[in-house]
Design an enzyme around this catalytic site. Structure first.
Site, PDB file in Angstrom:
ATOM      1  N   PRO A   2      37.175  54.234  50.457  1.00  0.00           N
ATOM      2  CA  PRO A   2      36.511  53.051  51.016  1.00  0.00           C
ATOM      3  C   PRO A   2      35.161  53.393  51.644  1.00  0.00           C
ATOM      4  CG  PRO A   2      38.783  53.223  51.815  1.00  0.00           C
ATOM      5  CD  PRO A   2      38.479  54.499  51.089  1.00  0.00           C
ATOM      6  N   GLU A  28      46.960  58.606  54.491  1.00  0.00           N
ATOM      7  CA  GLU A  28      45.830  58.219  55.342  1.00  0.00           C
ATOM      8  C   GLU A  28      44.500  58.707  54.776  1.00  0.00           C
ATOM      9  OE1 GLU A  28      45.764  56.131  57.906  1.00  0.00           O
ATOM     10  OE2 GLU A  28      47.868  55.848  57.375  1.00  0.00           O
ATOM     11  N   ARG A  77      33.824  51.606  28.274  1.00  0.00           N
ATOM     12  CA  ARG A  77      33.521  50.478  27.383  1.00  0.00           C
ATOM     13  C   ARG A  77      32.029  50.392  27.054  1.00  0.00           C
ATOM     14  NH1 ARG A  77      32.252  45.663  29.128  1.00  0.00           N
ATOM     15  NH2 ARG A  77      33.772  44.557  27.843  1.00  0.00           N
ATOM     16  N   ASP A 109      27.489  40.986  28.461  1.00  0.00           N
ATOM     17  CA  ASP A 109      28.370  40.797  29.613  1.00  0.00           C
ATOM     18  C   ASP A 109      27.568  40.538  30.889  1.00  0.00           C
ATOM     19  OD1 ASP A 109      30.792  41.089  28.340  1.00  0.00           O
ATOM     20  OD2 ASP A 109      30.881  43.254  28.648  1.00  0.00           O
TER      21      ASP A 109
END
Ligand code: SAM
Length: 261
Positions: free
Chosen positions: A97, A124, A162, A177
């Site tokens: 994160p 953690e 991709r 896209d």
């Protein structure tokens, strides 16, 4: 392109290399995925990979040594397989994160590289000394917390694979896209397929016209309107970069006027 995933849950990662467009490209050897379990690099009978945090607090922390040994084994293997040149090891990337939030522009940059060693955290998190010693880059999926880095790693790999030549049937399809340069960074337009009328709803007439230029213009207008409604920040970015045409601006003015009526 080769990705090596360090994970306590290798089974979670197998599907990407087995199914869908990425799976087919894996079978054709366009890219490869190998998983490495830190438990295989432990030296105790319990194959311990985690311990309680110094300073107290909830949960467990992944220990540095099994991860370090896994990295060293991967580097030797990549070198032996010719995936890396001597002195040019693949980057070690931690899913976290605390990382840079992943975006399409970053996926395009990754697609020009050789792959990476991806470290999937659990519990953690990971002993900071391992991160300081080995990790070159941290990548986040966004401002939320996952139970582990595996899904984040798979999302990252999918977004890159991709874009590799030959992975999608139609080479233009990735270009068309959302977020891509061909759409000047805007969102993709809506799509329709058969039947022409579904539960009383008809396909927009222009798409049935066979008139390529009109269809292109229709799609661009839809793309501009959708982006204005859902992601006005992308409109501002495109405008600031000079990527909106006069027609785009006219479309925005017209839909603004419609909204005000
Ligand atoms: N204590 C950590 C914190 O608050 O930042 C969260 C640890 S999380 C439960 C376990 C692992 O999931 C992390 O080490 C990381 O590898 C992965 N992870 C969680 N959220 C993520 C995100 N948004 N992006 C990428 N990886 C994530």
């Amino acid at each position: 392109m080769r990705f090596d995933l360090i994970t306590l849950f290798p089974d979670m990662c197998a599907a990407l290399a087995a199914q869908g467009v990425c799976g087919r490209a894996h079978q054709r050897g366009v890219w490869s995925l190998q998983t490495w379990n830190p438990r295989d690099y432990t030296r105790d009978v319990h194959r311990t990979v985690d311990d309680r945090p110094f300073g107290g607090g909830p949960g467990m922390v992944m220990m540095a040594e099994p991860l370090a040994l896994a990295i060293e084994a991967i580097r030797a293997d990549r070198l032996a397989a010719g995936a890396d040149a001597a002195g040019l090891p693949a980057p070690v990337v931690l899913l976290s994160p605390a990382g840079q939030v992943h975006r399409q522009a970053l996926a395009r940059r990754w697609a020009a590289g050789r792959g990476a060693i991806l470290v999937c955290g659990r519990y953690e998190g990971i002993d900071q000394r391992f991160i300081d010693t080995y990790v070159d880059q941290q990548v986040s999926l966004g401002d939320f917390v996952l139970s582990g880095g595996e899904l984040a790693a798979l999302v990252l790999v999918d977004s890159v694979v991709r874009l590799l030549p030959g992975v999608l049937h139609d080479a233009e399809s990735a270009e068309q896209d959302s977020f891509n340069p061909a759409l000047t960074g805007l969102l993709d337009s809506p799509h329709y397929t058969r039947p022409e009328i579904w539960r009383g709803q008809a396909v927009p007439e222009t798409l049935l016209s066979g008139h390529h230029a009109r269809i292109q213009a229709w799609r661009r207008r839809q793309s501009v309107r959708l982006t204005r409604d859902r992601r006005p920040d992308l409109i501002e970015q495109a405008r600031a970069a000079g990527r909106l045409s006069r027609q785009d601006e006219a479309c925005l003015d017209a839909s603004q006027a419609e909204n005000e009526e």
